[in-house]
Enzyme design. Structure first.
Site, PDB file in Angstrom:
ATOM      1  CG  ASP A  85      -2.044   0.909   1.238  1.00 36.68           C
ATOM      2  OD1 ASP A  85      -2.437   1.319   0.138  1.00 36.68           O
ATOM      3  OD2 ASP A  85      -2.577   1.218   2.322  1.00 36.68           O
ATOM      4  CG  HIS A  86      -0.666   4.845   0.642  1.00 37.09           C
ATOM      5  ND1 HIS A  86      -1.069   5.888  -0.153  1.00 37.09           N
ATOM      6  CD2 HIS A  86      -1.773   4.466   1.333  1.00 37.09           C
ATOM      7  CE1 HIS A  86      -2.349   6.135   0.052  1.00 37.09           C
ATOM      8  NE2 HIS A  86      -2.810   5.285   0.936  1.00 37.09           N
ATOM      9  CG  HIS A 212      -6.693   4.674  -0.633  1.00 33.65           C
ATOM     10  ND1 HIS A 212      -5.436   4.420  -0.155  1.00 33.65           N
ATOM     11  CD2 HIS A 212      -6.760   4.074  -1.840  1.00 33.65           C
ATOM     12  CE1 HIS A 212      -4.760   3.724  -1.055  1.00 33.65           C
ATOM     13  NE2 HIS A 212      -5.536   3.499  -2.093  1.00 33.65           N
ATOM     14  CG  ASN A 234      -7.086   0.660   0.386  1.00 31.72           C
ATOM     15  OD1 ASN A 234      -7.433  -0.293  -0.302  1.00 31.72           O
ATOM     16  ND2 ASN A 234      -5.979   1.341   0.161  1.00 31.72           N
TER      17      ASN A 234
END
Ligand code: 13P
Length: 283
Positions: A85-86, A212, A234
């Site tokens: 993630d990210h 998200h 998310n």
């Protein structure tokens, strides 16, 4: 079992086609990984993603968390993808792809448009060699990934539908995270998604959209988002809060005997219940 990249992409596409979504649950440690796996096993037929890293690497260490998430997914009877993630770091993305991650999110949302495209294109190129799919982000999400800050949506940073179409065409990305009023972490006021913007993005962007900041978003808003092309959501803060509430409640009985195991178990069960609630809400 580990949901391979191609199978994960098929599941994501199928969810997109049928107005459903895959949950991406953020994991920081053994108990959160195990809680997510338990929830997945309680819902056969609902694939999930364990989002192990990049921010949680700062807590657990990169290699231990990578191994933990991949081994737990592989050993499970449920279909579980392991997702980065990210990540802003191509080296980190490569390490995760080489380890066996089945998807990655490259986050160039802080960069100027052309630089976001360049970073994302390179991540897509690297992921293709490993059969993994790629999520990128356009527009900026307020809030913090690890702590709820009561952030408010920022109108100036919402995703522009025309730019989103250009971005997806230029990068070849498989899924696009959008800013439509969503916020990382819990908020003082309930989030109100910009559903008209989401519809406009859906009409210009052919790939599944990602929401998200799903913690605390009212279920009716989530359902409306799923009907407008969101095929992955998310979730992090909801699991963190469930974990913390459970271990706080378990502490008084555990302290006299230094019974740490009962506290960790309570945290793990609470994560499983919270993740199950999300899976049920998406069903
Ligand atoms: P929440 O903490 O609001 O659930 O957001 C999680 C997230 O978007 C992780 O990328």
């Amino acid at each position: 079992m580990l949901l391979t990249g191609p199978d994960g992409l098929k599941a994501l596409t199928a969810a997109h086609d049928h107005g459903r979504a895959l949950p991406g649950f953020v994991a920081y440690n053994l108990e959160t990984v195990q809680g997510i796996v338990a929830a997945a096993e309680a819902h056969p037929g609902h694939p999930v993603l364990i989002q192990a890293g990049s921010s949680p690497f700062r807590h657990a260490g990169r290699d231990p968390l990578i191994r933990l998430a991949l081994d737990a997914a592989a050993a499970s009877s449920a279909r579980i993808g392991v997702h980065l993630d990210h990540s802003r770091d191509l080296d980190e993305i490569t390490v995760c792809l080489e380890a066996g991650y089945t998807s990655v999110m490259v986050d160039g949302s802080h960069l100027p448009f052309a630089e976001n495209i360049a970073l994302t294109r390179e991540a897509v190129r690297r992921a293709r060699d490993h059969g993994a799919w790629v999520e990128a982000e356009l527009g900026a999400l307020p809030g913090d990934e690890d702590v709820s800050t009561n952030a408010a949506a920022c109108a100036a940073a919402l995703t522009d539908p025309a730019q989103a179409a250009e971005f997806v065409a230029a990068t070849g990305v498989d899924a696009l995270a959008v800013a439509v009023g969503n916020v990382h972490g819990f908020t003082a006021e309930p989030v109100r998604l910009d559903l008209d913007r989401l519809s406009a993005i859906r009409s210009t962007v052919p790939v599944p959209l990602v929401l998200h900041g799903a913690s605390g978003v009212p279920e009716a808003q989530l359902r409306a988002a799923l009907a407008r092309g969101v095929a992955k959501i998310n979730v992090n803060a909801e699991l963190r809060r469930a974990y913390l509430d459970a271990i706080s409640a378990a502490l008084p009985a555990a302290l006299p005997g230094s019974d740490a195991v009962s506290v960790w178990s309570a945290g793990r069960s609470a994560v499983a219940e919270a993740a199950s609630r999300v899976i049920n809400a998406l069903s």
